[in-house]
Every structure is written in C-alpha cells, then in structure tokens.
Design an enzyme around this catalytic site. Structure first.
Site, PDB file in Angstrom:
ATOM      1  CE1 TYR A 142       2.672   4.581  42.011  1.00  0.00           C
ATOM      2  CE2 TYR A 142       4.005   5.505  43.270  1.00  0.00           C
ATOM      3  CZ  TYR A 142       4.044   5.013  43.049  1.00  0.00           C
ATOM      4  OH  TYR A 142       4.322   4.093  42.980  1.00  0.00           O
ATOM      5  CE  LYS A 192      -4.049  -6.529  33.283  1.00  0.00           C
ATOM      6  NZ  LYS A 192      -4.114  -8.581  33.470  1.00  0.00           N
ATOM      7  CG  ASP A 225      -1.121 -10.448  33.863  1.00  0.00           C
ATOM      8  OD1 ASP A 225      -0.802  -9.868  32.385  1.00  0.00           O
ATOM      9  OD2 ASP A 225      -2.503 -11.123  33.619  1.00  0.00           O
ATOM     10  CG  ASP A 249       6.326   0.719  42.789  1.00  0.00           C
ATOM     11  OD1 ASP A 249       7.933   1.208  43.408  1.00  0.00           O
ATOM     12  OD2 ASP A 249       5.071   1.027  44.382  1.00  0.00           O
ATOM     13  CG  ASP A 253      10.495  -3.211  44.434  1.00  0.00           C
ATOM     14  OD1 ASP A 253      10.776  -1.701  44.656  1.00  0.00           O
ATOM     15  OD2 ASP A 253       9.901  -3.814  45.932  1.00  0.00           O
TER      16      ASP A 253
END
Ligand code: IPM
Ligand code: MG
Length: 368
Positions: A142, A192, A225, A249, A253
């Site tokens: 970000y 990751k 993932d 983020d 959600d």
C-alpha cells in the site's frame, strides 16, 4: 475528570447515515451511563475533496492526532473515479492510518447466533465463529516505493512495491500474540513465503518474536492462498490470524462474509500508546461507502455501532459497557430485526437504518 475526546468523520456514501445512528448510541451512553464524550465532527474522503479540494484537510489531520479516538464511516464513490490518485477519497483514509501510525488493524469476524443461517456457508461451519484478523496497516504494498505508472519503450508499466522492515513485522506480530493470550491462545501467520522474499522475512520474524517472548502461544504458518481456502472450509480452526496489509484486506472481506453480511463487521486500528497510556486509535466498519444504496435508509448501521463498541473497549477501558452494547445488538437480532442486507427469509419486513438504530437504543434501555 476531563471528558474523553472523539473525532467523528462520517465520510461518503452510507457513512453519514450510519454515523447518525452511532450518534444516538453515543448520546444514550452520555445520558444513561455517565460516559460523556467531547465529540467533534469533520470531513474526510470525497466530502472533504468537495469542500477543500483534498481528501483530508491538514487541520483535520491535526485534530485526529490530538483526540483520544477517531470514528470513521466510509470513503469513496464513483464520482471520484477519475481523480488523480493523490486526490482520491481513499487517500484521506490512508493518510490517517499512516500519520497516526496505526499499524495494527483488528478485524474480528464473529457470527451472531441469530445470523448463522444467513451465511452463504453451512450453519455448522459458521455458528459460534469468533476469529480475529490482525492486519498490518501502515506498510507493505500500500505504501512501498517505487510506485507509479511509467513508460518503458512503447508501453506503460504499473509498479507497486511490497516492502517490510523487521521492526514493522515485529510490532504487528507482538500485537497479535498479545491479543491471542486474551483469547484462544493461537496465532496463524499468513504470507506467501513460497514466492515472496518479504514473506520469507515475515515468517522468520514472526518465529523470532514467538521464540523470544510468546512460546506459550500456539503458532502456525500458512500461505495466504491456502489460508483463504481454509477460511471458507473450516474457519473455526483459527483464533487470531496475523497478516500483511494487502492479504489482510482480502482475507478480512472473506472472513466478514462468513458472518452473513459485510454490514456487521467493525474494526479497530491501533498504534503506539499516547501519553495517557491508551493507543492511538481509529475505529471504522469494514464495509465501504456502498454508493448504490446510499441515502435510501437501506444501510446496516451495526458495523459502525460495533466499531464504537470496540472504541469503548480499546480506547476508553469500558469493557462492561462494550459488552452491554454488543449484547443489545445480539438481542435485537435474536428478536428477528433485520436490515436490507440481512434479508432472505420471505415475509420479513426490513428495518430502515434509523429504525435499526432506534431498536438498539431501546435494547440498551432494556438492559438497565
Ligand atoms: C479497507 C478498505 C480500504 C483498504 C480502502 C477504502 C482504502 O478496503 O479498509 O479494507 O484497501 O484498506
Ligand atoms: Mg478492504
């Protein structure tokens, strides 16, 4: 005793209308529980851009740095889609997070019993769910440099940089371990590390902090993932999840939707302690500005009201009153009250945004 100060930034879209309901709740605590707040309201996002040509006025930034807590509604809207990046409503929020140094973003995903049927997952998968995502909020892709769109040869190239220092990882890891100690004592760290060096450093650093200071907390690691998959397969395996800004983020959600609606999820963004010992803090719902339903009385104010409950707990040391507010919401839902986002059962007439706020105020009064 001096009053606690609260800066309210309703923002855009459904932000202002859900904040009206939060104001009712704040007033109730003032009149009935002696919790007097010194409340100021100001602009952020598109609303600030419309008034001042910037998504966050310097004066507002200064105010935010000098209050006990900030409560924000939502930012953004299609009207601002074509603005330069530096002027977009989202930059107002990102500036607040960065300059207040709110590195630890707590996003709880709790499934209220009354809504277990409402999730898109099977009831037994979500009933009783209570997990906490701790998202790093002030660094990573970000904010990393270089960033931008450059021209290379005869085409354009978009660039963003994922960048984490050890100390940035350390402090958010500590905050996750501390939280876990007060909950289920389990942390799962997600990155990751199989493809990203920043992920390798993330994993090593979390391990280092764990071994040094938190070896009594159960720690596991997962690729982000696989973590997304596990969140949908069997979310109750998790207690606290700690992850970076971008993965956080997305995963938050996902977690939000497990609980039935994005309209239910609050968040707290916490930084270093201020002089009074409390952390710098901003509270906001996880949902966005939902411009498609703005101004129609369809928005669910619960996420924003729950964000105020988090403020009571983390900024004002009023855990008992936070419990009271959360239980009042639970009781309203258990009696079948639903906003538009929580429909699905035929024959249920939805409450408007303000009717839901009123119902929660009534339940608070009943709790006395
Ligand atoms: C969130 C939002 C923000 C983010 C936007 C509005 C900048 O999606 O808080 O999750 O990407 O962090
Ligand atoms: Mg988001």
């Amino acid at each position: 005793m001096s009053k606690s100060s609260l800066l309210i930034l309703p923002g855009d879209g459904i932000g202002p209308e859900v904040m009206v309901e939060v104001r009712k709740i704040i007033d109730w605590f003032g009149s009935n529980r002696g919790l007097d707040f010194d409340v100021t309201e100001d602009l952020v996002g598109g609303a600030a851009y419309d008034a001042h040509g910037t998504p966050l006025h310097d004066e507002t930034m200064t105010k935010a740095l000098n209050v006990d807590a900030v409560l924000l509604g939502a930012v953004g809207g299609p009207k601002y889609d074509n603005l330069d990046f530096s002027l977009k409503p989202e930059r107002g929020l990102l500036r607040l997070r960065k300059e207040m140094d709110l590195y630890s973003n707590l996003r709880p995903a709790q499934c209220f019993d009354a809504l277990a049927d409402f999730s898109s997952l099977k009831t037994e998968v979500v009933a009783g769910l209570d997990i906490m995502i701790v998202r790093e909020l002030t660094s990573g892709i970000y904010f990393g440099e270089p960033r931008g769109i450059i021209t290379e040869g005869n085409e354009r190239v978009g660039i963003n940089t994922q960048r984490y220092t050890e100390s940035e990882i350390e402090r958010v890891a500590r905050s996750a371990f501390e939280l876990a100690k007060r909950r289920g004592n389990k942390v799962c760290s997600m990155e990751k590390a199989n493809v990203m060096e920043s992920g390798v450093l993330w994993r090593q650093t979390v391990d280092k902090i764990h071994q040094a200071d938190y070896s009594d907390v159960e720690l596991s690691h997962m690729y982000a993932d696989a973590g997304a998959m596990q969140l949908c397969r069997w979310p109750k395996q998790f207690d606290v999840i700690v992850t970076d800004n971008l993965f956080g983020d997305i995963l938050s959600d996902t977690a939000a939707m497990l609980t039935g609606s994005l309209g239910m999820l609050p968040s707290a963004s916490l930084g270093a302690p201020m002089e009074n010992g409390r952390p710098k803090a901003l509270y906001e719902p996880v949902h966005g500005s939902a411009p498609d339903i703005a101004g129609q009385g369809k928005a669910n104010p619960i996420a924003c009201i729950l964000s105020f409950a988090m403020a009571l707990r983390y900024s004002f040391d009023e855990g008992v009153e936070a419990d009271r507010l959360e239980q009042s919401i639970e009781s309203v839902l258990s009696k079948g009250a639903r906003t538009h986002d929580l429909l699905g059962v035929e024959g249920v007439t939805p409450l408007s945004t303000s009717e839901m706020g009123d119902a929660i105020v009534e339940a608070l009064t009943d709790s006395m």
